[in-house]
Write an enzyme that holds these catalytic residues in place. Sequence first.
Site, mmCIF file in Angstrom:
data_model
loop_
_atom_site.group_PDB
_atom_site.id
_atom_site.type_symbol
_atom_site.label_atom_id
_atom_site.label_comp_id
_atom_site.label_asym_id
_atom_site.label_seq_id
_atom_site.Cartn_x
_atom_site.Cartn_y
_atom_site.Cartn_z
ATOM 1 N N GLY A 118 -1.387 4.740 -4.557
ATOM 2 C CA GLY A 118 -1.902 3.504 -5.126
ATOM 3 C C GLY A 118 -1.353 2.282 -4.423
ATOM 4 O O GLY A 118 -0.863 2.347 -3.291
ATOM 5 N N SER B 128 0.850 -1.191 0.000
ATOM 6 C CA SER B 128 0.000 0.000 0.000
ATOM 7 C C SER B 128 0.883 1.238 0.000
ATOM 8 O O SER B 128 1.729 1.391 0.884
ATOM 9 C CB SER B 128 -0.907 0.008 1.238
ATOM 10 O OG SER B 128 -1.768 -1.096 1.243
ATOM 11 N N GLY C 203 -5.746 0.078 5.118
ATOM 12 C CA GLY C 203 -4.881 -1.007 4.664
ATOM 13 C C GLY C 203 -5.469 -2.373 4.962
ATOM 14 O O GLY C 203 -5.323 -3.313 4.175
ATOM 15 N N ASP C 204 -6.149 -2.491 6.099
ATOM 16 C CA ASP C 204 -6.796 -3.753 6.452
ATOM 17 C C ASP C 204 -7.955 -4.051 5.502
ATOM 18 O O ASP C 204 -8.170 -5.193 5.100
ATOM 19 C CB ASP C 204 -7.308 -3.690 7.884
ATOM 20 C CG ASP C 204 -6.228 -3.227 8.852
ATOM 21 O OD1 ASP C 204 -5.061 -3.613 8.660
ATOM 22 O OD2 ASP C 204 -6.560 -2.461 9.778
ATOM 23 N N GLY D 277 -0.379 4.447 0.034
ATOM 24 C CA GLY D 277 -1.228 5.578 0.399
ATOM 25 C C GLY D 277 -1.970 6.131 -0.802
ATOM 26 O O GLY D 277 -2.533 5.384 -1.609
#
Length: 315
Positions: A225, A220, A251-252, A222
Amino acid sequence: MILTVTPNPSLDRTYEVPSLHRGEVVRATGERVDPGGKGVNVSRAVAAAGRRTVAVLPLGGAPGALVAGLLDAQGIEVAPVPVAGATRSNIALAETDGVLTKINAPGPQLTADEQELLLDTVRRLAPGADWIACCGSLPRGLAPSWYAELVARVHDAGARIALDTSGPALPAALRERPDVVKPNAEELAEAVGRPLATVGDALKAAEELRAAGARAVLASLGADGQLLVDDDGAWFGTAPADAVRSNVGAGDSSLAGFLVAGGRGPGALASAVAHGAAAVQLPGSVMPGPADLKHSAVTVTTEVPVNRPLREPAS
């Protein structure tokens, strides 16, 4: 079924505030109480997608009981591992401009018997899982090698495992060849020991994690992309986020989107990007449901923009 493992779960209180000023009284405009921890968030996102999930987590005291009750109310099966210490409580302050301040408690210290019971619970449930997602920091008492032991036991049970952790636990686990690791840019930089200034830097770092043992890397980046690197190549995915409200659990949510879409290839990456973009536009740690996803806005390409500077370089 997607099984999640959260060694250090929490009870999360999120307050929305206009702005944060030290030493002053700050009046919240919104408040939420959620079960927390990275693996818990993955389970919540999987459940929001309409899929079955079981959350394995050590629980203790009144906060632990409340975490279990909140998960049950969301239709998430809980496989609790009783521990003597109380489950930690965390606080997040979300400002209207998207800045998030988090105060995370350390959590209980697990005894040797509690650690073994946690490992054995995962091993017992692993054969019934399509994927096992092991996420978050390790609580006090667990050595960095604990995740490596968990990966080995999951593979011995014939299951696939996705790992989202950082610090010494990540390189220690790579030797057991987790099927997917999901670092963010900062965790990638920490893992390879150097700053990342471009998408190309992140791609090279992901390739190094694969060389160290990861079978696939979902990174990830942010607002820039997400990257997926595996045996078949590398893909880069992006999606617009019109208004960022909170990045808690984004992110999860991405990892959940990846796994519910099969956990492999560009289609799974597209699902991860859609889930992550939807999550940041929701308050607190709310997980997106199907109505929040905008799959048509996602772009996935094999032409990774290696020279593109990261808007938030990782050091």
